[in-house]
Scaffold this motif. Structure first.
Motif, short mmCIF file in Angstrom:
data_model
loop_
_atom_site.label_atom_id
_atom_site.label_comp_id
_atom_site.label_asym_id
_atom_site.label_seq_id
_atom_site.Cartn_x
_atom_site.Cartn_y
_atom_site.Cartn_z
N ILE A 41 0.74 -1.26 0.15
CA ILE A 41 -0.06 -0.05 -0.31
C ILE A 41 0.84 1.35 0.17
O ILE A 41 1.56 1.62 1.02
N PRO A 43 1.70 4.95 0.36
CA PRO A 43 0.64 6.20 0.72
C PRO A 43 1.12 7.29 0.09
O PRO A 43 2.35 7.39 -0.32
N GLU A 265 3.58 2.14 9.86
CA GLU A 265 3.72 1.81 8.47
C GLU A 265 2.43 0.91 8.15
O GLU A 265 1.84 0.15 9.10
N ASP A 266 2.29 1.14 7.01
CA ASP A 266 1.15 0.11 6.62
C ASP A 266 1.65 -1.15 6.04
O ASP A 266 2.76 -1.16 5.43
#
Length: 529
Positions: A41, A43, A265-266
């Motif tokens: 992901i 961002p 963190e993702d």
């Protein structure tokens, strides 16, 4: 704390590491080896405060690295390890860099922990560094309790504890640095301006850590802040070392805990291929593929970087030892007056390294305009390599000046004159200029030349790291015997470094192509190992 307690502490840390590894890779499946754009992901760029918080970890890393460079070579000789063999202990740095950094970089690119890809490795690395510096600092005390005699010059149990701690330290440093740099790249989210800013802050905190570490190493009364460090087995020099490492643990844990608790963190998410035909590529396969895809400019870059580090590593390894022995005329053990002279020289060398770090930080701010002014980064790299060549060659002249002064005045047990010490410190300062370039240009060029390999941030850093650690292994193996063959001093290895710097400069001018204009020279992707 008994030796049994220390062993239990190490076992606990190792079990924690295994648990995190199992958790990181329990969810592996088809498609996990894809590029992060396919499964991560991505961002928007993170706020500047988060980038600064993560970059501050560099201060804790470089504080310990500065202590390694300035104090550990002299310290290991006080344990009874001969000068010719001291270099072999430093083999652990390049060996761990050769193995650990590519593996950690590869695995952190693919870690599926709910805590994120990078943070688990950063936490493990910081805890391992803390354990390692404890073992190094308390090696004499542990060895004494285990049976080392205070009367004997060689302390085998203390040496064994020191070596174990030293190897853990280098492995942990490599485990910590790579994911920290990669996390900065993740937070920048492919925003070039944000990446330059992140690199600049990382470089700034590297300089802060260096200055603090060298300043601590040059202060001879630091042990008074921690009175428990001076013991029967541990003299003032040893107590100062323990005090420095105690401060290092406090700083590193503070910045690490702050970073991992405030910057989220993702998690990396798996992506199942629709056709199920694409299989995960093993780590060795990706390394081989990365090398097969390298173009001629990248191979030239690896060669120039390799020669550059053959030039740097002898001085980085023996700079404070050179100040203690050749400039101040002291000895690491034996006559108490010569031991004191040696300690004074080592502290003067730590002061020189602090000056070096200040120059490095200031030079870092002017690299991009300097590169444009002189016609490209390869010209800049070549010029500073010639500066490196001249500085290493000048150590021979300064050493001869110090020896001539001692012979002429018949006072081998007094400090050298100010002009000799000033000349030596000037060498340290000027070397900050080429060091700033060494910490920036190779990594900036590699980010372009390796962009088509398909590897993640961690794997790309691992490829370039091979051209740094292999010459370090070469120098670690030959420098001790080479110096011993010419009388036990440090000058032969410095002369070898001077020659390597000149060859590296010529290759940079004649063979290395100029990169596209948009390359940033902001340092920050370079480190100790």
């Amino acid at each position: 704390m008994s030796l049994t307690d220390i062993i239990k502490l190490i076992e606990t840390g190792f079990m924690f590491y295994l648990m995190l590894r199992i958790h990181c890779f329990a969810d592996k499946s088809e498609g996990l080896a894809n590029n992060m754009e396919n499964g991560y992901i991505n961002p928007a760029p993170s706020p500047l405060r988060k980038i600064i918080t993560v970059a501050s970890i560099a201060a804790g890393i470089q504080f310990g690295w500065a202590l390694q460079l300035s104090l550990l070579t002299p310290y290991v000789q006080t344990l009874g390890v001969p000068h010719a063999w001291a270099a072999f202990i430093w083999l652990c740095g390049p060996i761990s860099g050769l193995l650990v950094q590519p593996i950690v970089g590869y695995n952190s690119d693919r870690c599926t922990s709910r805590f994120g890809r990078r943070r688990p490795f950063i936490v493990i690395g910081a805890l391992s560094v803390s354990i390692a510096v404890f073992l190094i600092g308390f090696a004499k005390d542990i060895g004494h309790h285990a049976g080392d005699s205070l009367e004997r010059s060689t302390k085998p149990r203390a040496v064994a504890i020191f070596v174990v701690g030293f190897w853990i330290l280098d492995v942990a440093n490599n485990m910590l640095q790579g994911p920290c740099r990669a996390l900065l790249a993740d937070l920048s989210a492919n925003d070039h301006k944000k990446m330059r800013t992140a690199n600049g802050w990382f470089s700034f905190f590297m300089a802060v850590g260096n200055v603090l570490g060298y300043a601590a190493g040059s202060y001879s009364h630091l042990y008074k802040i921690f009175p428990f460090t001076k013991t029967t087995a541990c003299d003032i020099y040893c107590a100062n070392l323990k005090s420095c490492f105690t401060i290092d643990i406090m700083i590193l844990l503070l910045v690490t805990v702050t970073a991992v608790t405030t910057v989220k963190e993702d998690p990396f998410t798996k992506q199942i291929q629709d056709d199920g035909s694409k299989e995960s590529t093993p780590f060795i396969g990706e390394i081989v593929a990365a090398f097969k895809s390298l173009k001629k400019p990248m191979w030239i870059l690896l060669l120039v970087t390799c020669l550059n580090w053959i030039a740097w590593f002898p001085f980085l390894l023996f700079d404070t030892d050179w100040m203690g022995k050749e400039i101040y005329g002291g000895e690491a053990k034996g006559d108490a007056r010569k031991v004191k002279l040696y300690g004074d020289g080592v502290r003067a060398g730590a002061l020189g390294l602090m000056i070096n770090s200040i120059v490095l930080g200031l030079t870092s701010l002017g690299l991009e305009p300097a590169g444009r002014l002189i016609g490209g980064v390869k010209n800049l790299w070549a010029i500073v390599n010639f500066i490196l060549c001249a500085c290493l060659a000048s150590t021979v002249l300064i050493t001869k000046m110090a020896e001539a002064w001692r012979q002429h005045h018949g006072s081998p047990l007094t400090h050298p004159p100010l002009n000799v010490v000033g000349s030596a410190l000037a060498v340290f300062g000027v070397l900050g200029i080429p060091l700033a370039v060494t910490y920036s240009i190779p990594f900036a060029l590699a980010s372009i030349y390796c962009s088509s390999t398909g590897g993640g941030q961690g794997l790309s850093l691992g490829v370039l790291n091979l051209s740094i650690v292999i010459p370090q292994m070469f120098v670690s193996v030959i420098s001790g015997p080479l110096d011993d063959a010419f009388g036990g001093g440090n000058l032969p290895a410095f002369v070898l470094g001077s020659i390597a710097a000149a060859v590296s400069a010529l290759l940079a001018i004649l063979a290395l192509p100029n990169p596209p204009k948009q390359v940033s020279l902001s340092p920050g992707m370079g480190g100790g190992h």
